[in-house]
Scaffold this active site. Sequence first.
Site, short mmCIF file in Angstrom:
data_model
loop_
_atom_site.label_atom_id
_atom_site.label_comp_id
_atom_site.label_asym_id
_atom_site.label_seq_id
_atom_site.Cartn_x
_atom_site.Cartn_y
_atom_site.Cartn_z
N CYS A 173 14.38 59.81 54.48
CA CYS A 173 15.11 61.05 54.76
C CYS A 173 15.30 61.33 56.24
O CYS A 173 15.95 62.32 56.61
CB CYS A 173 14.40 62.23 54.08
N HIS A 303 13.11 70.69 57.72
CA HIS A 303 13.33 69.63 56.72
C HIS A 303 13.31 70.28 55.33
O HIS A 303 14.17 70.00 54.50
CB HIS A 303 12.27 68.55 56.86
N HIS A 338 18.97 68.05 48.55
CA HIS A 338 18.42 67.09 49.50
C HIS A 338 19.28 65.83 49.45
O HIS A 338 19.26 65.08 48.47
CB HIS A 338 16.98 66.76 49.10
#
Length: 409
Positions: A173, A303, A338
């Site tokens: 990520c 995040h 996400h």
Amino acid sequence: MTLAPPSPTGAMQALLLSHFTATSSIGAGLDATLASLQSERSGLKPCDFDSADLATWIGEVEDVDGQVLRPDLRAFDCRNNRLAQLGLRQDGFEQAVLAAASRYGKRRIGVFLGTSTSGILETELAYRALDPRTGALPATFVYAGSHNPFSVTAFVRGYFGLEGPAMTVSSACSSSAKVFASARRMMAAGLIDAAVVGGVDSLCLTTLYGFNSLDLLSRQPCQPFDAGRKGISIGEGAAFVLLEKLPNSLDAGAVLLRGVGESSDAHHMSAPHPEGLGAISAMRQALASAGLQPGRIDYINLHGTATPSNDTVEGKAVASVFGDHALPCSSTKGATGHTLGAAGGLEAVISALALQQGFMPGGVNTHAVDPALPVDYLLHKRDEAPQHVLSNSFGFGGTNCSLVLGRAR
């Protein structure tokens, strides 16, 4: 017009985000993205992707399969590259890159993109069509142009006819945040004059069922930093930035890459260090390379995955770096989902929009902030113009990256 600001002693030379664009479940292009962020609209919906039978929510981009690649690029045909093409055609980005190629030359522009699963959906589809007698994959399956992680970078490079250095970063990520650092190093070394950076990741069964096997999928729209958060909602997206060296003069509202911080704590394959040591290191490096003290950051794009452990660790790390003073922050994953390997690039563009348009995004779908997390989490957007924004991207295996973006003075 104002003169380009000098770099503080010891800080990296700032770079200009001369053009940027984003495409995700909240819209294709900057106008749609901005409208969704300002109206606090989420793009998440109950999962109906392909044959997935999962009680979760996803962030799907509209009209990906309606994209038709150019005949000379048909070997790259897959959902991931169709999504990349959809993104490239927004906000005049294609024209900006071609103009840059005319100025600098095709060999002086690099391409650095992040992805996690690339075109793995094509492999999933190919295995469904195995020859029952020989076990052979269908002849139409082209690994190099789909599943191969370099596929999206090669596609974008070919789309523009560029000939400079090119690479894919696949560090979970943090992938499309780390590409900013890769491009910066190439530019500092004098190898290129500009770079196309960003990331693309598309929905597939591998990630949906993979995260489900880890018990990380939420059965409702994800709620970053909420006391009742249950896990992530997977999305897809494409984000691109044209990075250039600072010109002799620039508009006061121009957006600059001021700092980059990277770390790898390698604590665990899928869990962050419990004290957030890698995240702390990345944020401190980003501040140092920007020549800024923590108090100069006005907003953090977290995040914020909405898993219990990741949000807890990030909250600790933010408090460790920035102390107890109220620093506005939020995660935009409640809106976009996400987007995995595209998250760093997408959220960098969202941060650039916040700087350019003078607001701080609210944490969509979060209703009651976990009181155990020591952050000033924005439940709703704040119409207050930040000067400097920190954007965090933390991946599996402890691959961390933080970016500092700022408005030119």
